[in-house]
Design a protein around this motif. Structure first.
Motif, PDB file in Angstrom:
ATOM      1  N   ARG A 207       0.583  -1.442  -0.076  1.00  0.00           N
ATOM      2  CA  ARG A 207      -0.180  -0.100   0.149  1.00  0.00           C
ATOM      3  C   ARG A 207       0.773   1.733   0.040  1.00  0.00           C
ATOM      4  O   ARG A 207       0.356   2.446  -0.178  1.00  0.00           O
ATOM      5  CB  ARG A 207      -0.758   0.517   0.997  1.00  0.00           C
ATOM      6  CG  ARG A 207      -1.846  -1.463   1.243  1.00  0.00           C
ATOM      7  CD  ARG A 207      -2.493  -0.981   2.306  1.00  0.00           C
ATOM      8  NE  ARG A 207      -4.174  -1.651   2.485  1.00  0.00           N
ATOM      9  CZ  ARG A 207      -4.665  -1.897   2.560  1.00  0.00           C
ATOM     10  NH1 ARG A 207      -5.475  -0.995   3.776  1.00  0.00           N
ATOM     11  NH2 ARG A 207      -6.235  -2.538   2.692  1.00  0.00           N
TER      12      ARG A 207
ATOM     13  N   ASP B 274      -1.458  -3.184 -12.170  1.00  0.00           N
ATOM     14  CA  ASP B 274      -1.443  -2.384 -11.130  1.00  0.00           C
ATOM     15  C   ASP B 274      -1.854  -2.569  -9.887  1.00  0.00           C
ATOM     16  O   ASP B 274      -2.310  -2.276  -8.753  1.00  0.00           O
ATOM     17  CB  ASP B 274      -0.421  -0.431 -11.279  1.00  0.00           C
ATOM     18  CG  ASP B 274       0.684  -0.878 -12.137  1.00  0.00           C
ATOM     19  OD1 ASP B 274       1.200  -1.739 -12.046  1.00  0.00           O
ATOM     20  OD2 ASP B 274       0.764   0.227 -12.854  1.00  0.00           O
ATOM     21  N   PHE B 275      -4.104  -2.037 -10.668  1.00  0.00           N
ATOM     22  CA  PHE B 275      -4.493  -2.811  -9.422  1.00  0.00           C
ATOM     23  C   PHE B 275      -5.296  -3.548  -9.380  1.00  0.00           C
ATOM     24  O   PHE B 275      -5.286  -4.116  -9.592  1.00  0.00           O
ATOM     25  CB  PHE B 275      -5.533  -1.494  -9.573  1.00  0.00           C
ATOM     26  CG  PHE B 275      -5.141  -0.023 -10.113  1.00  0.00           C
ATOM     27  CD1 PHE B 275      -5.255   0.888  -9.189  1.00  0.00           C
ATOM     28  CD2 PHE B 275      -5.135   0.930 -11.196  1.00  0.00           C
ATOM     29  CE1 PHE B 275      -5.447   2.592  -9.134  1.00  0.00           C
ATOM     30  CE2 PHE B 275      -4.698   1.636 -10.951  1.00  0.00           C
ATOM     31  CZ  PHE B 275      -4.865   2.467 -10.391  1.00  0.00           C
TER      32      PHE B 275
ATOM     33  N   CYS C 119     -12.532  -1.710  -2.419  1.00  0.00           N
ATOM     34  CA  CYS C 119     -11.672  -1.781  -3.451  1.00  0.00           C
ATOM     35  C   CYS C 119     -10.677  -0.555  -3.321  1.00  0.00           C
ATOM     36  O   CYS C 119      -9.954   0.072  -3.845  1.00  0.00           O
ATOM     37  CB  CYS C 119     -12.080  -1.730  -4.829  1.00  0.00           C
ATOM     38  SG  CYS C 119     -11.059  -2.053  -6.332  1.00  0.00           S
TER      39      CYS C 119
ATOM     40  N   GLU D 136      -8.324  -0.657  -1.022  1.00  0.00           N
ATOM     41  CA  GLU D 136      -7.411  -1.505  -0.947  1.00  0.00           C
ATOM     42  C   GLU D 136      -6.137  -0.970  -2.256  1.00  0.00           C
ATOM     43  O   GLU D 136      -5.148  -1.513  -2.422  1.00  0.00           O
ATOM     44  CB  GLU D 136      -7.885  -2.771  -1.584  1.00  0.00           C
ATOM     45  CG  GLU D 136      -7.070  -3.966  -2.327  1.00  0.00           C
ATOM     46  CD  GLU D 136      -6.391  -4.475  -1.528  1.00  0.00           C
ATOM     47  OE1 GLU D 136      -5.796  -4.941  -1.476  1.00  0.00           O
ATOM     48  OE2 GLU D 136      -7.303  -4.579  -0.435  1.00  0.00           O
ATOM     49  N   ASN D 137      -7.368  -0.243  -3.221  1.00  0.00           N
ATOM     50  CA  ASN D 137      -5.618   0.219  -3.816  1.00  0.00           C
ATOM     51  C   ASN D 137      -5.541   2.173  -3.562  1.00  0.00           C
ATOM     52  O   ASN D 137      -4.773   2.692  -4.875  1.00  0.00           O
ATOM     53  CB  ASN D 137      -6.702   0.396  -5.490  1.00  0.00           C
ATOM     54  CG  ASN D 137      -6.425  -0.920  -5.730  1.00  0.00           C
ATOM     55  OD1 ASN D 137      -5.444  -1.505  -5.833  1.00  0.00           O
ATOM     56  ND2 ASN D 137      -8.343  -1.708  -5.790  1.00  0.00           N
TER      57      ASN D 137
END
Length: 394
Positions: A26, A38-39, A346, A349-350
């Motif tokens: 992260r 990348d995601f 989501c 997470e990204n």
């Protein structure tokens, strides 16, 4: 440095605890321009029929009950109506948000369930869902490519704007003022779909009579197949438009007779106009802002269009619920198949890859609304004042 070495040599995947690996990941950005790979998106592209059904029920049931309550309240005192109408506006907004998910085939697992519920939600908001979803899908495919897609209000380039006479330039500016979303929203939902059907049918009848006048023998099947309407792009779109109009107008007639024309249309007009206005405003600030990615087709990048061409809209928790988390708009643009109930997770997470995303609030609407033109030379959005200042300096 140690984190960078472990991450890029792959040792982090075997030599450290998974929680530590996730935290390291992260904090790191890839050493190259962002790519979709990348995601972390795939784990969230999983629709749940149970959650979708629950969302439909917790939206439609209160919406219907609020209408019944509004009619009952009106018989007691009109002063009881404003808070009920405010809730109707919010639930209408949520109906539109869930229809939006159905259009991406993300709310339910089944394509047919998304089509059925999308159609129903479209009737509630008086808009044919199939055609709207096709147009919206084009927006997703071209976001940030300002040669192909000109935003929420068909913006002009600076060159096109400069060719207009002063009256048309002023009219262009006035029609794109945020307050114009109120009558614009009513027209978009209530009037336009009916008008499109009428004009489309008129064009078809004109086509039939043209064939008859030519005297070359009339064949209905050939005439239908040969007719290319500018008002719909396929037979499926026509049938969706036709059935939507039948259902919507049928509901209008039924409820006007049941509750009274004046009462029904007063509440209905306010509800649809205001919910459409809010959604237009939200859509506006999610794509039109200073520094937004506004590229030509050549060299346009889908990921940059999502990350730099859409904003993160900070909304209160209650508005996030009524808009079905559409404020996490970058993630939605990176993958429209992620259902609304997974967007927040989501995004978290990204979040280490989303530092370039513009963060805005609905109060930024007036600031954003000044960017009404696309400057192709500099590939950015500019205000009309910028153009006027340039001409004075020149």
């Amino acid at each position: 440095m140690l984190k960078y070495y472990l991450y890029h040599t792959g040792q982090i995947s075997t030599s450290v605890h998974p929680f530590v690996k996730r935290e390291f990941s992260r904090q790191l950005k890839p050493p190259h321009p962002l790519r979709k790979t990348d995601f972390v998106l795939m784990p969230y592209i999983k629709s749940s029929n149970l959650r979708a059904t629950y969302q439909i029920l917790n939206t439609l049931v209160p919406y219907v009950l609020l209408w019944l309550l509004a009619v009952k309240a009106a018989s007691i005192s009109l002063w009881l109506l404003p808070p009920i109408i405010a809730l109707l506006i919010l639930f209408s907004l949520r109906c539109f948000s869930l229809m939006h998910d159905c259009g991406h085939y993300s709310l339910f697992r089944s394509k047919s369930m998304n089509r059925i519920m999308g159609f129903l939600l479209g009737v509630i908001n008086a808009i044919p869902q199939y055609a709207w979803s096709r147009d919206h899908a084009y927006h997703h495919k071209t976001n940030g490519d300002w040669e192909r897609y000109r935003g929420v209000a068909d913006f002009l380039s600076t060159e096109e704007f400069s060719k207009l006479d002063p009256f048309k330039q002023r009219l262009y500016e006035v029609l794109r003022h945020p307050l114009m979303a109120i009558p614009g929203g009513f027209f978009y939902l209530v009037i336009k779909p009916r008008l499109v059907l009428i004009m489309g049918v008129y064009d078809f009848i004109h086509h039939v009579f043209t064939d008859l006048k030519q005297g070359s023998g009339f064949n209905l099947g050939q005439t239908v197949s040969a007719h290319q309407s500018k008002h719909w792009q396929s037979a499926a779109e026509f049938w969706d438009l036709l059935f939507n109009n039948i259902c919507v107008v049928g509901v209008w007639i039924f409820l006007s007779n049941l509750w009274g024309f004046g009462l029904f249309w007063s509440i209905y007009s306010i509800t649809l106009s205001c919910s459409a206005t809010i959604f237009i405003w939200i859509f506006f600030v999610q794509h039109i802002f200073e520094g937004a990615y506004a590229h030509k087709t050549a060299g346009w990048n889908y990921v940059l269009g999502a990350v730099q061409g859409s904003s993160y809209l900070e909304l209160p928790a209650v508005l996030r619920w009524f808009t079905a988390d559409i404020s996490y708009h970058t993630i939605h643009h990176l993958s429209e198949r992620i259902p609304n109930y997974h967007l927040a997770a989501c995004h978290r997470e990204n979040c280490h890859l989303l530092s370039d995303v513009k963060t805005l609030r609905i109060t930024n609407l007036l600031d954003c609304s000044q960017f009404l033109l696309w400057d192709a030379a500099s590939e950015r959005l500019v205000s009309i004042k910028d153009i006027e200042d340039r001409s004075i300096e020149g």
